[in-house]
Design a protein around this motif. Structure first.
Motif, PDB file in Angstrom:
ATOM      1  N   VAL A  80       0.840  -1.202   0.000  1.00 44.72           N
ATOM      2  CA  VAL A  80       0.000   0.000   0.000  1.00 44.72           C
ATOM      3  C   VAL A  80       0.876   1.253   0.000  1.00 44.72           C
ATOM      4  CG1 VAL A  80      -1.604   1.351   1.434  1.00 44.72           C
ATOM      5  CG2 VAL A  80      -2.050  -1.080   0.985  1.00 44.72           C
ATOM      6  N   ARG A  81       1.964   1.242   0.760  1.00 46.61           N
ATOM      7  CA  ARG A  81       2.858   2.409   0.786  1.00 46.61           C
ATOM      8  C   ARG A  81       3.590   2.590  -0.534  1.00 46.61           C
ATOM      9  NH1 ARG A  81       1.801   6.460   1.779  1.00 46.61           N
ATOM     10  NH2 ARG A  81       3.917   7.126   1.407  1.00 46.61           N
ATOM     11  N   VAL A  82       3.977   1.498  -1.181  1.00 42.83           N
ATOM     12  CA  VAL A  82       4.622   1.607  -2.500  1.00 42.83           C
ATOM     13  C   VAL A  82       3.665   2.269  -3.475  1.00 42.83           C
ATOM     14  CG1 VAL A  82       5.461   0.288  -4.487  1.00 42.83           C
ATOM     15  CG2 VAL A  82       6.210  -0.324  -2.189  1.00 42.83           C
ATOM     16  N   GLN A  83       2.417   1.804  -3.487  1.00 49.59           N
ATOM     17  CA  GLN A  83       1.405   2.357  -4.386  1.00 49.59           C
ATOM     18  C   GLN A  83       1.131   3.824  -4.052  1.00 49.59           C
ATOM     19  OE1 GLN A  83      -2.620   1.084  -3.715  1.00 49.59           O
ATOM     20  NE2 GLN A  83      -3.023   0.939  -5.919  1.00 49.59           N
ATOM     21  N   ALA A  84       0.994   4.134  -2.782  1.00 48.84           N
ATOM     22  CA  ALA A  84       0.702   5.514  -2.372  1.00 48.84           C
ATOM     23  C   ALA A  84       1.872   6.446  -2.678  1.00 48.84           C
ATOM     24  CB  ALA A  84       0.359   5.555  -0.883  1.00 48.84           C
ATOM     25  N   ASN A  85       3.090   5.979  -2.411  1.00 49.06           N
ATOM     26  CA  ASN A  85       4.260   6.798  -2.685  1.00 49.06           C
ATOM     27  C   ASN A  85       4.353   7.109  -4.167  1.00 49.06           C
ATOM     28  OD1 ASN A  85       7.347   7.075  -3.332  1.00 49.06           O
ATOM     29  ND2 ASN A  85       7.107   7.579  -1.152  1.00 49.06           N
ATOM     30  N   PHE A  86       4.058   6.114  -4.993  1.00 46.73           N
ATOM     31  CA  PHE A  86       4.014   6.313  -6.441  1.00 46.73           C
ATOM     32  C   PHE A  86       3.030   7.439  -6.773  1.00 46.73           C
ATOM     33  CE2 PHE A  86       2.602   5.564 -10.730  1.00 46.73           C
ATOM     34  CZ  PHE A  86       3.690   5.038 -11.402  1.00 46.73           C
ATOM     35  N   GLY A  87       1.849   7.370  -6.177  1.00 50.95           N
ATOM     36  CA  GLY A  87       0.814   8.375  -6.435  1.00 50.95           C
ATOM     37  C   GLY A  87       1.161   9.748  -5.900  1.00 50.95           C
ATOM     38  N   GLU A  88       2.055   9.809  -4.928  1.00 45.85           N
ATOM     39  CA  GLU A  88       2.461  11.094  -4.360  1.00 45.85           C
ATOM     40  C   GLU A  88       3.489  11.812  -5.232  1.00 45.85           C
ATOM     41  OE1 GLU A  88       1.807   9.340   0.148  1.00 45.85           O
ATOM     42  OE2 GLU A  88       3.849   9.708  -0.571  1.00 45.85           O
ATOM     43  N   TYR A  89       4.344  11.066  -5.892  1.00 48.68           N
ATOM     44  CA  TYR A  89       5.442  11.679  -6.642  1.00 48.68           C
ATOM     45  C   TYR A  89       5.262  11.708  -8.156  1.00 48.68           C
ATOM     46  CZ  TYR A  89       8.365  12.074  -2.501  1.00 48.68           C
ATOM     47  OH  TYR A  89       8.874  12.432  -1.287  1.00 48.68           O
ATOM     48  N   VAL A  90       4.762  10.638  -8.726  1.00 48.26           N
ATOM     49  CA  VAL A  90       4.758  10.491 -10.179  1.00 48.26           C
ATOM     50  C   VAL A  90       3.884  11.519 -10.901  1.00 48.26           C
ATOM     51  CG1 VAL A  90       4.191   8.931 -12.087  1.00 48.26           C
ATOM     52  CG2 VAL A  90       5.533   8.107 -10.143  1.00 48.26           C
ATOM     53  N   PRO A  91       2.669  11.808 -10.435  1.00 48.56           N
ATOM     54  CA  PRO A  91       1.857  12.775 -11.195  1.00 48.56           C
ATOM     55  C   PRO A  91       2.532  14.137 -11.367  1.00 48.56           C
ATOM     56  CG  PRO A  91       0.479  11.574  -9.667  1.00 48.56           C
ATOM     57  CD  PRO A  91       1.902  11.209  -9.335  1.00 48.56           C
ATOM     58  N   PHE A  92       3.160  14.641 -10.316  1.00 43.20           N
ATOM     59  CA  PHE A  92       3.804  15.948 -10.445  1.00 43.20           C
ATOM     60  C   PHE A  92       5.024  15.873 -11.355  1.00 43.20           C
ATOM     61  CE2 PHE A  92       5.774  19.933  -9.264  1.00 43.20           C
ATOM     62  CZ  PHE A  92       4.660  20.759  -9.201  1.00 43.20           C
ATOM     63  N   ALA A  93       5.767  14.771 -11.273  1.00 43.17           N
ATOM     64  CA  ALA A  93       6.932  14.604 -12.162  1.00 43.17           C
ATOM     65  C   ALA A  93       6.489  14.549 -13.622  1.00 43.17           C
ATOM     66  CB  ALA A  93       7.706  13.343 -11.777  1.00 43.17           C
ATOM     67  N   ILE A  94       5.406  13.840 -13.890  1.00 39.27           N
ATOM     68  CA  ILE A  94       4.884  13.757 -15.265  1.00 39.27           C
ATOM     69  C   ILE A  94       4.389  15.125 -15.736  1.00 39.27           C
ATOM     70  CG2 ILE A  94       2.968  12.829 -16.649  1.00 39.27           C
ATOM     71  CD1 ILE A  94       5.298  10.914 -16.363  1.00 39.27           C
ATOM     72  N   LEU A  95       3.742  15.860 -14.853  1.00 37.95           N
ATOM     73  CA  LEU A  95       3.287  17.215 -15.206  1.00 37.95           C
ATOM     74  C   LEU A  95       4.477  18.090 -15.588  1.00 37.95           C
ATOM     75  CD1 LEU A  95       1.135  19.440 -15.412  1.00 37.95           C
ATOM     76  CD2 LEU A  95       1.451  19.820 -12.952  1.00 37.95           C
ATOM     77  N   LEU A  96       5.525  18.053 -14.791  1.00 37.93           N
ATOM     78  CA  LEU A  96       6.718  18.835 -15.125  1.00 37.93           C
ATOM     79  C   LEU A  96       7.318  18.396 -16.453  1.00 37.93           C
ATOM     80  CD1 LEU A  96       8.534  19.153 -11.676  1.00 37.93           C
ATOM     81  CD2 LEU A  96       7.654  21.029 -13.071  1.00 37.93           C
ATOM     82  N   LEU A  97       7.381  17.088 -16.670  1.00 38.36           N
ATOM     83  CA  LEU A  97       7.917  16.574 -17.935  1.00 38.36           C
ATOM     84  C   LEU A  97       7.093  17.078 -19.121  1.00 38.36           C
ATOM     85  CD1 LEU A  97      10.212  14.630 -18.872  1.00 38.36           C
ATOM     86  CD2 LEU A  97       8.498  12.833 -18.894  1.00 38.36           C
ATOM     87  N   ALA A  98       5.779  17.039 -18.994  1.00 31.96           N
ATOM     88  CA  ALA A  98       4.909  17.508 -20.084  1.00 31.96           C
ATOM     89  C   ALA A  98       5.095  18.999 -20.321  1.00 31.96           C
ATOM     90  CB  ALA A  98       3.448  17.203 -19.762  1.00 31.96           C
ATOM     91  N   LEU A  99       5.152  19.769 -19.268  1.00 33.18           N
ATOM     92  CA  LEU A  99       5.329  21.217 -19.427  1.00 33.18           C
ATOM     93  C   LEU A  99       6.677  21.542 -20.056  1.00 33.18           C
ATOM     94  CD1 LEU A  99       3.725  22.414 -16.070  1.00 33.18           C
ATOM     95  CD2 LEU A  99       2.772  22.651 -18.392  1.00 33.18           C
TER      96      LEU A  99
END
Length: 141
Positions: free
Chosen positions: A47-66
């Motif tokens: 659960v923590r692996v999944q949650a940690n993924f959800g905490e970091y990856v969306p913002f990193a992807i947003l920065l990559l797209a921008l």
């Protein structure tokens, strides 16, 4: 303009998220835990692996797209995307095996933070006109 580089890495990360989510579901079924973690160590870690993924990856992807939309260098986008994927895989492997200190968890976290730092600084540079690419819609491969 389609952010095809970001799309590629976001798609790889989506597959990883599906794998992490399937692991949580599998462990919930195995241990008959409908909500929470039931104090099952493996489920708590999953659960923590999944949650940690959800905490970091969306913002990193947003920065990559921008960055891609702002015209950052193609090599930079690929480097950030590849390091992010590697970091998340290492983090997931490390934390899945142990809730304590592990090299995979440490290196995975470090790589994820490095991607966020480099992407943020690159975004600031592009935002103030520092040449990190060929301009909007252009790439310098």
């Amino acid at each position: 303009m389609i952010a095809s580089i970001t799309l590629f890495y976001a798609s790889l990360l989506a597959l990883l998220l599906l794998g992490l989510s399937a692991r949580v579901v599998m462990l919930r079924r195995r241990h008959q835990v409908g909500l929470g973690t039931g104090s099952v160590g493996a489920l708590q870690r999953a659960v923590r692996v999944q949650a940690n993924f959800g905490e970091y990856v969306p913002f990193a992807i947003l920065l990559l797209a921008l960055l891609e939309w702002a015209g950052a260098w193609t090599w930079l986008l690929h480097a950030l995307g590849a390091v992010l994927v590697l970091g998340r895989v290492l983090h997931a492997q490390g934390l899945s095996k142990s809730g304590g200190v592990s090299s995979g968890r440490f290196v995975g976290t470090l790589l994820t933070w490095l991607v966020l730092l480099v992407a943020a600084l690159s975004g600031i540079g592009l935002g103030i006109g520092f040449g990190l690419g060929g301009g909007p819609g252009q790439s310098l491969a």
